[in-house]
Design a protein around this motif. Structure first.
Motif, PDB file in Angstrom:
ATOM      1  N   ARG A  78       5.150  15.354  -2.292  1.00 36.43           N
ATOM      2  CA  ARG A  78       5.957  16.589  -2.252  1.00 36.43           C
ATOM      3  C   ARG A  78       6.845  16.803  -0.921  1.00 36.43           C
ATOM      4  O   ARG A  78       6.094  17.624  -0.354  1.00 36.43           O
ATOM      5  N   GLY A  93       6.574  15.370   1.742  1.00 34.64           N
ATOM      6  CA  GLY A  93       5.733  15.077   3.131  1.00 34.64           C
ATOM      7  C   GLY A  93       5.760  13.726   3.639  1.00 34.64           C
ATOM      8  O   GLY A  93       6.885  13.205   3.415  1.00 34.64           O
ATOM      9  N   SER A 120       0.882  -1.148  -0.107  1.00 31.88           N
ATOM     10  CA  SER A 120      -0.117  -0.114   0.064  1.00 31.88           C
ATOM     11  C   SER A 120       0.828   1.264  -0.140  1.00 31.88           C
ATOM     12  O   SER A 120       1.742   1.251   0.594  1.00 31.88           O
ATOM     13  N   GLU A 121       0.591   2.320  -0.758  1.00 36.05           N
ATOM     14  CA  GLU A 121       1.289   3.360  -0.703  1.00 36.05           C
ATOM     15  C   GLU A 121       0.487   4.499  -0.969  1.00 36.05           C
ATOM     16  O   GLU A 121      -0.711   4.535  -1.117  1.00 36.05           O
ATOM     17  N   ILE A 122       0.916   5.640  -0.531  1.00 39.90           N
ATOM     18  CA  ILE A 122       0.110   7.050  -0.756  1.00 39.90           C
ATOM     19  C   ILE A 122       0.875   7.868  -1.731  1.00 39.90           C
ATOM     20  O   ILE A 122       1.831   8.279  -1.544  1.00 39.90           O
ATOM     21  N   ILE A 123       0.050   7.803  -2.766  1.00 42.86           N
ATOM     22  CA  ILE A 123       0.695   8.643  -4.063  1.00 42.86           C
ATOM     23  C   ILE A 123      -0.087   9.954  -4.079  1.00 42.86           C
ATOM     24  O   ILE A 123      -1.477   9.836  -3.794  1.00 42.86           O
ATOM     25  N   GLY A 124       0.511  10.805  -4.469  1.00 44.19           N
ATOM     26  CA  GLY A 124      -0.029  12.043  -4.727  1.00 44.19           C
ATOM     27  C   GLY A 124       0.418  13.254  -3.916  1.00 44.19           C
ATOM     28  O   GLY A 124       1.957  13.298  -3.866  1.00 44.19           O
ATOM     29  N   MET A 125      -0.154  14.273  -3.367  1.00 39.24           N
ATOM     30  CA  MET A 125       0.466  15.401  -2.864  1.00 39.24           C
ATOM     31  C   MET A 125       1.367  14.939  -1.697  1.00 39.24           C
ATOM     32  O   MET A 125       2.658  15.936  -1.690  1.00 39.24           O
TER      33      MET A 125
END
Ligand SMILES: Cc1ncc(C[n+]2csc(CCOP(=O)(O)OP(=O)(O)O)c2C)c(N)n1
Lengths: 596, 194
Positions: free
Chosen positions: B44, B46, B36-41
């Protein structure tokens, strides 16, 4: 089938291809972008057509045209993209389709990267369209593949709704790499059914409502609703990814409870759900966001006078906001089942620094914001923002985004503020992709209605926030092939804007000069700040601080908030050599940089 | 048996690649996987967290609190932030080089990396601290931190696949011209804990 590690979005793309996809169109948006990103890569070898459209409404209409002719078509977007595409969607539900039409609409409970947490399953119910809610990438692939046939049997578009934890989850998924898309050999047949007059709409509305019954029966026969029996009077009904959390929580708790995994939350399959309800004394409904399944179950239970007790959102046991996880679901289930649960005590962490996302080192948006900030110094100008990487310009020390609503809103919010504060300067920032998506009507409106605002297009030659997709200004299409370039400055001139300038924000002095002129211009003014996104540009030599000359005034850090400037000031290896800090240093102590 | 790995760091540090390489090695060993990954803002600069689970039984991709067998911390504060995921008896491999967030450089938030490391020492019975950023730079590229940490993890006799197999998956995942650097970084990580 050979297994590959695929993200849910990649798996969906493969499912669509295996399902016979012929035309694909999309506009990017987290967490949906990799669906089309994968399709764009596959299109040349698999033989289907794929385009990045300028926005979601356009994408859906392109796909609808293809489906009118009988082709199998798909679109992908994030949940708020469906708001933009809502107009064609609602009417399309009445008109129907001939070829299968699948909308992949990714939801983002949390939200992690969205302006709302809206639930697409509710949108599907509103439009009267079937919606599939996958629990895993593997299931998302199966659903994508099956969706074309469902759509064709019903004559309705079908929505596939992955959430972030399916879209961005990786799994070992089997794919048929040999599959190719069948060439389209059909032809659009002229027929009054394609022309939505009110008289036709009245008839089709009846048809659409009848189709809900047909859809419900058809979905009941799919393999996406799975019942796991247990010797218990308790039951759990879980939609999509919640089912995986429920299974793990039950395992952890060592509980045996009837479990029904729902993969088709609207319209809810009546027969299997009814027979499930009949065996239970008490039921817990687990679904992220809105009580879409719950409302249908309550209606069914009441209609059939079933004495089952129903726990869920309406008794506030299950939250209606945010995303679920195993720990949360475990607590809910333990409470529901009346069992004690021992969780390890929560850890108390030491103070940790806040680490919000920031503009990258060398991001040209930082230079553009800084130029406008300097040009507007001493005024009480308002800076309306829009959606993209540049929304991050709101953080200190730039603090250059006073409003952000939805894509394309910035220009119009500025125009509205101008109506009630004409003496104040209103500056609207928007990105190049946002300009094409929904900025253009606002520009036309500002000219037409003489809104004397300054519009700054942050033209970084890409759609950066969502993963660097091309757009009509970039000269490349989805396949990476050359495409006509639509010049933003030329468009602005053609719209009648009298002040249009293109400037490189890395050239800070010139950018400030142009920004001052634009602010002084008595009418709508457009400044295109043009400089390629630093993530796509060739890295340049990092800047250097000359310790002899440095006054340690910290101005570079305090003015710019660049992640490559560490206390000292020191320049870290993250520096890309944009030279903005060199331009602001009062002592000339920083050297290097793009234009030096 | 299932095995859960949580990977924490700062957007841009390469946590996503590390997760994919671990998943690929598990697949090569014939194990079912979830990542599972958090892709997006958040990418940058974070806070980012990747999760990798493999083995059997396996359901969703999110690791419950206090369940991870291994934590790879790319940065001291982020290792601490991810610690609630780690089992009380879990293993942590942590890069000691801090990434100072802009909020701290501006004085808007305080960051004491030493306090974070001290907290890790107090809470994690099997803790491996290494200067992964320096080792990566010495191997040829400051961004090879992920390879250093993977190398270290591979040397700990924890994972259900060999260091050689993990290295193969790493090399297959990076462009040709960076293979040598990443191989060196991986070996440096192995040595650092070995
Ligand atoms: C209606 C809608 N569609 C898609 C998105 C997802 N999204 C967020 S920002 C963005 C585009 C940003 O591109 P651009 O304007 O060029 O700015 P950049 O990120 O390159 O600075 C998109 C597509 C959204 N938020 N809303």
């Amino acid at each position: 089938m050979p297994k590959h590690l695929l993200l849910g979005n990649e798996a969906i793309a493969w499912g669509l291809v295996e399902g016979g996809l012929q035309v694909a169109a999309a506009y990017p948006g987290t967490p949906s972008s990799e669906v089309f990103g994968t399709l764009a890569r596959l299109a040349p070898t698999k033989g289907f057509y794929a385009e990045w459209s300028v926005n979601e409404k356009v994408a859906l209409e392109v796909a609808a045209g293809a489906a009118y002719a009988g082709a199998r078509a798909a679109v992908s977007m994030k949940q708020v993209g469906l708001n933009v595409a809502a107009d064609p969607l609602m009417a399309l539900a009445y008109i129907g389709v001939k070829g299968g039409l699948v909308l992949v609409v990714a939801d983002d409970p949390g939200p992690h990267s969205s302006q709302t947490e809206q639930d697409t399953r509710l949108f599907a119910r509103f439009a009267g369209l079937p919606v599939l809610d996958p629990a895993t990438p593997q299931e998302a692939k199966e659903m994508a593949k099956a969706a074309f046939a469902l759509s064709e049997v019903l004559g309705l578009p079908v929505i596939l709704r992955p959430t972030t934890r399916v879209a961005h989850v990786g799994q070992d998924v089997g794919i048929d790499e040999t599959v190719v898309s069948p060439p389209f050999t059909g032809k659009f047949a002229k027929d009054p059914r394609w022309v939505i007059f009110p008289s036709l709409a009245a008839k089709r509305h009846v048809w659409l409502n009848r189709q809900q019954e047909a859809a419900q029966k058809l979905l009941a026969a799919t393999p996406f609703n799975v019942f796991r029996e247990a010797e218990s009077e308790l039951g759990i009904l879980a939609s999509g990814v919640s089912a995986t959390y429920a299974e793990e929580a039950l395992f952890e708790l060592g509980l045996k409870v009837n479990l029904f995994k729902i993969g088709t939350p609207y319209p809810l399959p009546i027969e299997p759900v009814l027979s499930f309800l009949k065996r239970l004394k008490r039921l817990l409904i687990l679904e992220e966001l809105e009580p879409v399944v719950e409302d249908q179950v309550i209606r069914l239970a009441w209609q059939h006078r079933l004495p089952v007790e129903i726990a869920g959102k309406h008794d506030h046991l299950v939250p209606r906001e945010g995303e679920f996880n195993v720990d949360l679901v475990r607590k809910i289930i333990a409470f529901f089942a009346g069992v004690a649960d021992q969780l390890p005590p929560e850890m108390v962490l030491p103070p940790l620094p806040a680490r919000p996302p920031v503009l990258c080192a060398g991001c040209p948006h930082r230079a553009s914001f800084y130029a406008l900030k300097k040009a507007a110094e001493g005024t009480d100008a308002v800076f309306t923002g829009d959606i993209g990487c540049y929304t991050l310009g709101n953080a200190p020390p730039l603090s250059m985004v006073d409003t952000c609503l939805c894509m394309g809103a910035g220009i119009n919010i500025a125009a509205g503020l101008f109506r009630v504060g004409p003496a104040r300067k209103q500056v609207a920032f928007l990105g190049d992709s946002t300009f094409f998506h929904a900025g253009l009507p606002g520009l036309v409106n500002a000219v037409y209605n003489r809104a004397a605002i300054t519009i700054v297009v942050l033209d970084n030659r890409t759609t950066a926030m969502t993963g660097y997709q091309p757009h009509p200004g970039t000269g490349r299409n989805a396949a990476g092939k050359p495409a006509p370039v639509i010049e933003i400055a030329a468009l602005a001139r053609a719209c009648g804007v009298e002040f249009v300038r293109v400037v490189d924000p890395y050239d800070l002095a010139e950018a400030v000069r142009v920004a001052r002129e634009a602010l002084a211009f008595p009418g709508p003014a457009v400044v295109v700040m043009r400089r390629e996104c630093v993530a796509l540009a060739q890295p340049k030599k990092p800047c250097r601080v000359d310790r002899e000359k440095c006054l340690e005034c910290n101005l570079c850090i305090e003015e710019l908030g660049c992640p490559a400037l560490a206390p000292g000031p020191q320049i870290t290896p993250a520096c890309t050599g944009c030279g903005l800090c060199a331009a602001v240093c009062p002592a000339g102590a920083i050297s290097g940089g793009e234009l030096s | 048996m299932s095995f859960d790995i949580v990977i924490t760091g700062v957007g841009g540090q390469g946590t996503v690649l590390a997760a994919r390489v671990l998943a690929a090695a598990a697949m090569a060993a014939g194990l079912p996987v979830r990542t599972s990954e958090i892709i997006g803002m958040a990418q940058r600069e974070g806070v980012v967290m990747s999760q990798v689970r493999f083995g059997d039984p396996l359901w969703g991709a999110l690791i419950p609190d206090r369940k991870a067998d291994l934590l790879l911390g790319f940065e001291p504060a982020e290792a601490v932030r991810g610690l609630p995921k780690l089992k009380p008896a879990g293993v942590a491999v942590v890069n000691t080089t801090p990434v100072i967030p802009v909020t701290a450089a501006l004085g808007l938030s305080a960051y004491d990396p030493q306090a974070c490391l001290a907290y890790l020492r107090e809470k994690v019975p099997r803790l491996y601290l290494l200067e992964a950023s320096r080792l990566a730079a010495e191997a040829g590229h400051p961004r090879a931190v992920n390879s250093v940490l993977l190398g270290a993890a591979a040397a700990l006799d924890l994972l259900p696949f060999s260091a050689g197999s993990l290295l193969d998956c790493l090399l297959a995942a990076v462009p040709e011209k960076y293979r040598e650097v990443n191989r060196r970084a991986f070996e440096a990580g192995k040595m650092a804990v070995g």
